[in-house]
Design an enzyme around this catalytic site. Structure first.
Site, PDB file in Angstrom:
ATOM      1  N   LYS A 106      61.392  49.484 103.717  1.00 44.59           N
ATOM      2  CA  LYS A 106      60.903  50.072 104.983  1.00 44.59           C
ATOM      3  C   LYS A 106      59.416  49.811 105.163  1.00 44.59           C
ATOM      4  O   LYS A 106      58.678  49.555 104.195  1.00 44.59           O
ATOM      5  CB  LYS A 106      61.180  51.583 105.040  1.00 44.59           C
ATOM      6  CG  LYS A 106      60.455  52.441 103.975  1.00 44.59           C
ATOM      7  CD  LYS A 106      59.046  52.880 104.357  1.00 44.59           C
ATOM      8  CE  LYS A 106      58.380  53.681 103.246  1.00 44.59           C
ATOM      9  NZ  LYS A 106      56.949  53.580 103.141  1.00 44.59           N
ATOM     10  N   ASP A 156      61.748  59.882 100.281  1.00 46.44           N
ATOM     11  CA  ASP A 156      62.106  58.781 101.191  1.00 46.44           C
ATOM     12  C   ASP A 156      63.583  58.392 101.109  1.00 46.44           C
ATOM     13  O   ASP A 156      64.053  57.565 101.893  1.00 46.44           O
ATOM     14  CB  ASP A 156      61.281  57.516 100.852  1.00 46.44           C
ATOM     15  CG  ASP A 156      59.877  57.582 101.439  1.00 46.44           C
ATOM     16  OD1 ASP A 156      59.625  58.460 102.287  1.00 46.44           O
ATOM     17  OD2 ASP A 156      59.045  56.744 101.044  1.00 46.44           O
TER      18      ASP A 156
HETATM   19  P1  ATP Z   1      57.164  54.312  98.191  1.00 47.84           P
HETATM   20  O1  ATP Z   1      57.014  53.459  99.409  1.00 47.84           O
HETATM   21  O2  ATP Z   1      58.383  55.224  98.236  1.00 47.84           O
HETATM   22  O3  ATP Z   1      55.924  54.980  97.761  1.00 47.84           O
HETATM   23  P2  ATP Z   1      56.764  52.150  96.444  1.00 47.84           P
HETATM   24  O4  ATP Z   1      57.165  50.901  97.164  1.00 47.84           O
HETATM   25  O5  ATP Z   1      55.317  52.483  96.478  1.00 47.84           O
HETATM   26  O6  ATP Z   1      57.590  53.342  97.008  1.00 47.84           O
HETATM   27  P3  ATP Z   1      58.517  51.555  94.264  1.00 47.84           P
HETATM   28  O7  ATP Z   1      58.672  50.081  94.435  1.00 47.84           O
HETATM   29  O8  ATP Z   1      59.641  52.409  94.668  1.00 47.84           O
HETATM   30  O9  ATP Z   1      57.178  52.070  94.967  1.00 47.84           O
HETATM   31  O10 ATP Z   1      58.155  51.772  92.720  1.00 47.84           O
HETATM   32  C1  ATP Z   1      57.338  52.772  92.231  1.00 47.84           C
HETATM   33  C2  ATP Z   1      57.612  52.904  90.737  1.00 47.84           C
HETATM   34  O11 ATP Z   1      58.944  53.394  90.566  1.00 47.84           O
HETATM   35  C3  ATP Z   1      57.531  51.581  89.997  1.00 47.84           C
HETATM   36  O12 ATP Z   1      56.362  51.510  89.257  1.00 47.84           O
HETATM   37  C4  ATP Z   1      58.780  51.534  89.117  1.00 47.84           C
HETATM   38  O13 ATP Z   1      58.487  51.501  87.744  1.00 47.84           O
HETATM   39  C5  ATP Z   1      59.561  52.798  89.426  1.00 47.84           C
HETATM   40  N1  ATP Z   1      60.972  52.494  89.755  1.00 47.84           N
HETATM   41  C6  ATP Z   1      62.034  53.141  89.312  1.00 47.84           C
HETATM   42  N2  ATP Z   1      63.172  52.612  89.786  1.00 47.84           N
HETATM   43  C7  ATP Z   1      62.833  51.589  90.576  1.00 47.84           C
HETATM   44  C8  ATP Z   1      63.581  50.648  91.355  1.00 47.84           C
HETATM   45  N3  ATP Z   1      64.919  50.663  91.392  1.00 47.84           N
HETATM   46  N4  ATP Z   1      62.883  49.748  92.081  1.00 47.84           N
HETATM   47  C9  ATP Z   1      61.524  49.755  92.056  1.00 47.84           C
HETATM   48  N5  ATP Z   1      60.781  50.605  91.318  1.00 47.84           N
HETATM   49  C10 ATP Z   1      61.418  51.527  90.581  1.00 47.84           C
END
Ligand code: ATP
Length: 288
Positions: free
Chosen positions: A11, A137
């Site tokens: 997203k 989210d």
């Molecule tokens: P948001 O936009 O919800 O803040 P984000 O894009 O900043 O999410 P994610 O890519 O979801 O962050 O990852 C954040 C942390 O979550 C990573 O450092 C990772 O180690 C952990 N994590 C756990 N499961 C997953 C997964 N399936 N995919 C990605 N990261 C994951």
């Protein structure tokens, strides 16, 4: 049925406002959420051993209970008293720790995929409340269409799909912790707040200019200060023809909105040359 494949879309936030910090430490937000055509691919299979096995193409991701896929699968198997185990193969394309809800959307795809594979027949309302136990989210990622998101992110109002356009999504070679950004946000003294109500109206009126002129993300006040490269990517996108460009979520991903996919493709070449971004995608809005 022995196997299910699902796409988990990332997203962006067309607008992101933080209203206040709550006594429990969470923040009340007001955001316009939009799924985009950058997606992970997940394959779910039943296995005989009653366990959860995760295999992924990204070494840096956890494959134990720290993976949000594991949390979602555990919740589902407990809810359905499943006697079987599950294996999940994750092909990760969404940038990690990037502000694109990569983990949350994998968790949402796991709830939806296992509900089908295990013939759970769990209604949407219950799936949404299971989702929020995993992350704020996750309910949005279950909904998978343009929405106004309030509360801590779990109060969702579906909106019509915005007019079609081209998107360029770029992430620099840095990881940003969502926790760090919210901890350093001065929610009470923000000088500017995005016009989320106006953006909602512009979406309802299918007015792309009205949408793009209201794009704003208050978390930029924290993230760009620490990582000026995000501001440089925004500038580069505007220079390459974007109608507007902003950071998604807590960053560091930046998205530019272009009049067409062709224009986004052209801008991609320029951004690639700039050396500012490590991952770069041309994309469009997705509404399922
Ligand atoms: P948001 O936009 O919800 O803040 P984000 O894009 O900043 O999410 P994610 O890519 O979801 O962050 O990852 C954040 C942390 O979550 C990573 O450092 C990772 O180690 C952990 N994590 C756990 N499961 C997953 C997964 N399936 N995919 C990605 N990261 C994951």
């Amino acid at each position: 049925m022995q196997e299910i494949k699902r796409r988990a879309y990332g997203k962006i936030n067309l607008g992101l406002d933080v209203l206040r910090k709550r006594p429990d430490g969470y923040h009340d937000v007001k955001m316009i959420m939009q799924m985009v055509s950058v997606y992970d691919e997940l394959t779910f299979r039943k296995i005989l051993d009653k366990e959860i096995r995760i295999v992924t193409n990204k070494e840096e991701l956890p494959f134990n209970e720290d993976n949000l896929i594991y949390k979602a699968a555990k919740l589902m198997m407990e809810r359905l008293n499943s006697e079987e185990g599950i294996s999940v193969v994750l092909k990760k394309n969404i940038p990690i720790a990037a502000g694109m809800a990569g983990g949350s959307t994998d968790a949402a795809a796991t709830l939806l995929g296992l509900n089908e594979l295990l013939e759970g027949n769990i209604p949407m309302e219950e799936l949404l409340s299971m989702g929020v136990k995993i992350g704020a989210d996750v309910p949005y990622c279950i909904l998978q269409k343009t929405a106004l998101s309030e509360g801590i992110g779990e109060v969702l109002t579906p909106l019509p799909a915005p007019p079609a356009c081209g998107l360029l999504i770029g992430k620099p070679d840095i990881h940003v912790s969502t926790k760090y950004v919210y901890e350093n946000l001065q929610a009470d003294t923000l000088k500017s707040h995005p016009d989320i109500d106006g953006m909602r109206q512009a979406i309802e009126e299918q007015d792309l200019e009205g949408i793009t002129s209201r794009m704003e993300n208050v978390l930029e006040t924290v993230t760009i200060q620490k990582y000026p490269v995000i501001g440089e990517i925004k500038e580069a996108m505007l220079k390459a023809g974007a109608i507007n460009a902003h950071m998604s979520g807590s960053g560091p991903t930046v998205f530019g909105v272009f009049a067409s996919r062709e224009r986004a493709e052209k801008a991609k070449e320029e951004l690639a040359k700039s050396g500012l971004v490590k991952e770069l995608f041309v994309a469009e809005f997705v509404n399922l």
